[in-house]
Design a protein around this motif. Structure first.
Motif, PDB file in Angstrom:
ATOM      1  N   ASP A 256       0.834  -1.192   0.000  1.00 49.51           N
ATOM      2  CA  ASP A 256       0.000   0.000   0.000  1.00 49.51           C
ATOM      3  C   ASP A 256       0.873   1.248   0.000  1.00 49.51           C
ATOM      4  O   ASP A 256       2.071   1.190   0.305  1.00 49.51           O
ATOM      5  CB  ASP A 256      -0.908   0.016   1.239  1.00 49.51           C
ATOM      6  CG  ASP A 256      -1.795  -1.217   1.312  1.00 49.51           C
ATOM      7  OD1 ASP A 256      -2.841  -1.219   0.649  1.00 49.51           O
ATOM      8  OD2 ASP A 256      -1.419  -2.182   2.016  1.00 49.51           O
ATOM      9  N   ASP A 257       0.266   2.389  -0.353  1.00 47.95           N
ATOM     10  CA  ASP A 257       0.990   3.651  -0.255  1.00 47.95           C
ATOM     11  C   ASP A 257       1.493   3.847   1.167  1.00 47.95           C
ATOM     12  O   ASP A 257       0.771   3.563   2.136  1.00 47.95           O
ATOM     13  CB  ASP A 257       0.070   4.831  -0.607  1.00 47.95           C
ATOM     14  CG  ASP A 257      -0.367   4.825  -2.061  1.00 47.95           C
ATOM     15  OD1 ASP A 257       0.517   4.856  -2.931  1.00 47.95           O
ATOM     16  OD2 ASP A 257      -1.586   4.794  -2.300  1.00 47.95           O
TER      17      ASP A 257
ATOM     18  N   SER B 206       4.645   4.838  -3.563  1.00 50.36           N
ATOM     19  CA  SER B 206       3.597   3.905  -3.947  1.00 50.36           C
ATOM     20  C   SER B 206       4.035   2.468  -3.659  1.00 50.36           C
ATOM     21  O   SER B 206       5.229   2.193  -3.518  1.00 50.36           O
ATOM     22  CB  SER B 206       3.267   4.076  -5.428  1.00 50.36           C
ATOM     23  OG  SER B 206       2.722   5.355  -5.668  1.00 50.36           O
TER      24      SER B 206
ATOM     25  N   TYR C   1      -0.263  -1.927  -7.571  1.00 49.93           N
ATOM     26  CA  TYR C   1      -1.387  -1.921  -6.628  1.00 49.93           C
ATOM     27  C   TYR C   1      -2.143  -3.244  -6.599  1.00 49.93           C
ATOM     28  O   TYR C   1      -3.258  -3.317  -6.071  1.00 49.93           O
ATOM     29  CB  TYR C   1      -2.351  -0.783  -6.991  1.00 49.93           C
ATOM     30  CG  TYR C   1      -1.806   0.577  -6.636  1.00 49.93           C
ATOM     31  CD1 TYR C   1      -2.083   1.163  -5.416  1.00 49.93           C
ATOM     32  CD2 TYR C   1      -0.975   1.257  -7.519  1.00 49.93           C
ATOM     33  CE1 TYR C   1      -1.568   2.400  -5.080  1.00 49.93           C
ATOM     34  CE2 TYR C   1      -0.447   2.493  -7.199  1.00 49.93           C
ATOM     35  CZ  TYR C   1      -0.751   3.056  -5.977  1.00 49.93           C
ATOM     36  OH  TYR C   1      -0.221   4.283  -5.638  1.00 49.93           O
TER      37      TYR C   1
ATOM     38  N   ALA D  45      -3.012  -4.061  -2.983  1.00 45.74           N
ATOM     39  CA  ALA D  45      -3.384  -2.957  -2.087  1.00 45.74           C
ATOM     40  C   ALA D  45      -4.767  -3.205  -1.487  1.00 45.74           C
ATOM     41  O   ALA D  45      -5.627  -3.847  -2.091  1.00 45.74           O
ATOM     42  CB  ALA D  45      -3.372  -1.638  -2.848  1.00 45.74           C
TER      43      ALA D  45
ATOM     44  N   TYR E  93      -6.442   2.097  -0.391  1.00 46.25           N
ATOM     45  CA  TYR E  93      -5.313   2.597  -1.176  1.00 46.25           C
ATOM     46  C   TYR E  93      -5.302   2.085  -2.616  1.00 46.25           C
ATOM     47  O   TYR E  93      -4.447   2.469  -3.402  1.00 46.25           O
ATOM     48  CB  TYR E  93      -3.996   2.217  -0.481  1.00 46.25           C
ATOM     49  CG  TYR E  93      -3.825   2.891   0.858  1.00 46.25           C
ATOM     50  CD1 TYR E  93      -3.510   4.243   0.947  1.00 46.25           C
ATOM     51  CD2 TYR E  93      -4.018   2.192   2.039  1.00 46.25           C
ATOM     52  CE1 TYR E  93      -3.373   4.876   2.161  1.00 46.25           C
ATOM     53  CE2 TYR E  93      -3.878   2.809   3.273  1.00 46.25           C
ATOM     54  CZ  TYR E  93      -3.556   4.155   3.329  1.00 46.25           C
ATOM     55  OH  TYR E  93      -3.430   4.783   4.548  1.00 46.25           O
ATOM     56  N   MET E  94      -6.253   1.262  -2.957  1.00 50.86           N
ATOM     57  CA  MET E  94      -6.297   0.672  -4.297  1.00 50.86           C
ATOM     58  C   MET E  94      -6.491   1.738  -5.375  1.00 50.86           C
ATOM     59  O   MET E  94      -7.281   2.666  -5.223  1.00 50.86           O
ATOM     60  CB  MET E  94      -7.434  -0.343  -4.377  1.00 50.86           C
ATOM     61  CG  MET E  94      -7.666  -0.931  -5.752  1.00 50.86           C
ATOM     62  SD  MET E  94      -6.262  -1.885  -6.392  1.00 50.86           S
ATOM     63  CE  MET E  94      -6.392  -3.360  -5.346  1.00 50.86           C
ATOM     64  N   ARG E  95      -5.774   1.604  -6.470  1.00 54.47           N
ATOM     65  CA  ARG E  95      -5.988   2.422  -7.662  1.00 54.47           C
ATOM     66  C   ARG E  95      -6.133   1.489  -8.856  1.00 54.47           C
ATOM     67  O   ARG E  95      -5.353   0.546  -9.017  1.00 54.47           O
ATOM     68  CB  ARG E  95      -4.831   3.387  -7.893  1.00 54.47           C
ATOM     69  CG  ARG E  95      -4.585   4.344  -6.732  1.00 54.47           C
ATOM     70  CD  ARG E  95      -3.734   5.502  -7.180  1.00 54.47           C
ATOM     71  NE  ARG E  95      -2.903   6.013  -6.106  1.00 54.47           N
ATOM     72  CZ  ARG E  95      -2.058   7.021  -6.231  1.00 54.47           C
ATOM     73  NH1 ARG E  95      -1.940   7.625  -7.410  1.00 54.47           N
ATOM     74  NH2 ARG E  95      -1.320   7.426  -5.227  1.00 54.47           N
TER      75      ARG E  95
ATOM     76  N   PRO F  84      -6.376  -3.552 -11.089  1.00 55.45           N
ATOM     77  CA  PRO F  84      -5.365  -2.809 -10.323  1.00 55.45           C
ATOM     78  C   PRO F  84      -4.236  -2.318 -11.225  1.00 55.45           C
ATOM     79  O   PRO F  84      -3.803  -3.033 -12.137  1.00 55.45           O
ATOM     80  CB  PRO F  84      -4.852  -3.839  -9.310  1.00 55.45           C
ATOM     81  CG  PRO F  84      -5.953  -4.848  -9.196  1.00 55.45           C
ATOM     82  CD  PRO F  84      -6.583  -4.916 -10.565  1.00 55.45           C
TER      83      PRO F  84
END
Length: 447
Positions: free
Chosen positions: A314-315, A338, A374, A377, A381-383, A390
């Motif tokens: 995670d970030d 990141s 990600y 993640a 925090y997921m992108r 992801p």
């Protein structure tokens, strides 16, 4: 970090005040009035940020800025009063501040919309406010070499650091303890229950993190210390607990080793571990991130290379608009933090005093990050990409240039002028942007 560990550290800090170096003669202390200081900082701030690929992203909000373009010009009056201490074994004093931010120019459509966190607070109609204020104060007590503050405070350490990169500085409310009894050692501890963002007049009872957004955390507590082994080497150890969010630990060292009259070797290492805590308001995570720096200073020139790596899924998060991310590759816009991201940065500094222009300095740096992933993640925090998958294999780079001049003599002594320019380019997970900041500061000592 548990309540007991924070309490134990605070007790240690207080007891350190009775060490061999603590027995200063109270009669020699300045009085409440005699030791008082009043200062006024004039700060003129111009900020221009252009998200070249569209609206500015906001983390964990589902919204974006109006048009991806922010421009603001504002002036700040930042006054601070620090009293001395009453004489005697226990000295009592007060600190206070009054700050005013004034809009000089920021028309509709140029302030980034209501999601903007750039310079000025924004009204419901999306327009920057004409002015805003911040007022506060703290009571303080000194016992030998131990200083306790209760009220509005500005802590500065690797896990909780009040940010000052916008028009007005960030502040916190709570209790802090600092001790300097032992030569070369500074101990800190604190418990804070509210924070004020630089673009707000209000204190928030909850806290806001940079990547996770607002969290329902009633307090943050921290403790640790900095120790100078000698004039060339220093080390730091700190820990913090953001209640029901994370336990965070930091270890770092800094080295400046002379190799000759003009030559010195520079080095440093920073390490953080952040792990979810309590009710896991930002989900489950266990992140390790570190940076290492090696450089050389020769006369007016300094050249340094740094590497940074996030081993977590995670970030690596921290309090929003704070400076509590003591990593070498956390720079003007990018943090290079990141998940799984690796980054390198090359930085060059020049002090032009050696060339007959005292007060003038130049800095430029270039950082590049890769392999942000990600895939694992958590939901906070997921992108994801446009297809809902992801983001993986993400890359970015940033180039910064800064020129600063500080007037050395005359009526305008200590007046500073600074120009900061940043350019970033990235794949899908970050914005492409160009940014310029012009900052003029004129400090005045009134008392």
């Amino acid at each position: 970090m548990t309540d007991k560990s924070i309490l134990s550290l605070a007790t240690l800090v207080a007891l350190a005040g009775f060490g061999p170096g603590a027995w200063a003669d109270p009669a020699q202390a300045e009085g409440f009035i005699e030791g008082s200081r009043l200062s006024l900082l004039n700060r003129n701030f111009y900020f221009n940020r252009d998200h070249r690929d569209g609206p500015a992203p906001t983390y964990n909000s589902g919204k974006a800025g109006d048009n991806g373009y922010s421009e603001a010009w504002a002036h700040a009056l930042i006054s601070r009063f620090e009293s001395g201490f009453t004489q005697g074994t226990v000295g009592v004093g007060v600190d206070a501040f009054a700050m005013l931010g004034l809009k000089l120019d920021s028309g509709g459509g140029r302030n980034g919309g209501r999601s903007s966190f750039d310079v000025l607070p924004v009204d419901r109609d999306g327009r920057a406010r004409d002015e805003y204020t911040k007022l506060g104060g703290a009571a303080k007590v000194r016992l030998f070499d131990t200083l306790v503050r209760v009220g509005d405070v500005f802590p500065l350490n690797p896990v909780v650091a009040a940010g000052d990169s916008r028009l007005l500085p960030e502040s916190f409310r709570g209790l802090t303890v600092e001790n300097t009894s032992l030569r070369g050692l500074t101990l800190q501890a604190g418990r804070l229950h509210a924070m004020s963002q630089p673009m707000s007049s209000d204190l928030r009872d909850n806290f806001v993190t940079f990547y996770g957004g607002p969290v329902d955390a009633p307090w943050i507590a921290y403790g640790g210390g900095d120790y100078a082994l000698n004039e060339h080497v220093s080390v730091s150890l700190f820990g913090s607990r953001l209640k029901d969010v994370w336990n965070q630990y930091y270890a770092g060292t800094s080295i400046t080793w002379p190799l000759g009259d003009e030559l010195a070797l520079l080095g440093g290492f920073n390490f953080y571990n952040a792990k979810d805590e309590g009710r896991q308001r930002l989900g489950q995570f266990d992140n390790d991130i570190w940076s290492a720096r090696l450089g050389v200073r020769y006369g007016a020139h300094t050249l340094a290379l740094s590497h940074q790596r996030n081993n977590g899924d995670d970030d690596f998060d921290y309090l929003r608009q704070s400076d509590s991310i003591f990593l070498d590759n956390s720079i003007q816009y990018s943090d290079f933090n990141s998940p799984k991201e690796r980054s390198w940065m090359l930085r060059y500094d020049l002090n032009l005093a050696a060339y007959g222009v005292p007060g003038l300095s130049l800095m430029t740096r270039y950082g590049r990050g890769s392999d942000a992933d990600y895939s694992n993640a958590n939901a906070y925090y997921m992108r994801r990409d446009g297809n809902g998958a992801p983001l993986t294999g993400q890359q970015r780079w940033e180039r910064d240039i800064e020129v600063k001049y500080v007037v050395q003599t005359g009526a305008a002594k200590d007046l500073s002028l600074r120009v900061r320019q940043a350019t970033t380019r990235a794949t899908a997970f970050e914005s492409d942007l160009d940014e310029v900041r012009l900052i003029v500061e004129y400090p005045l000592s009134i008392l």
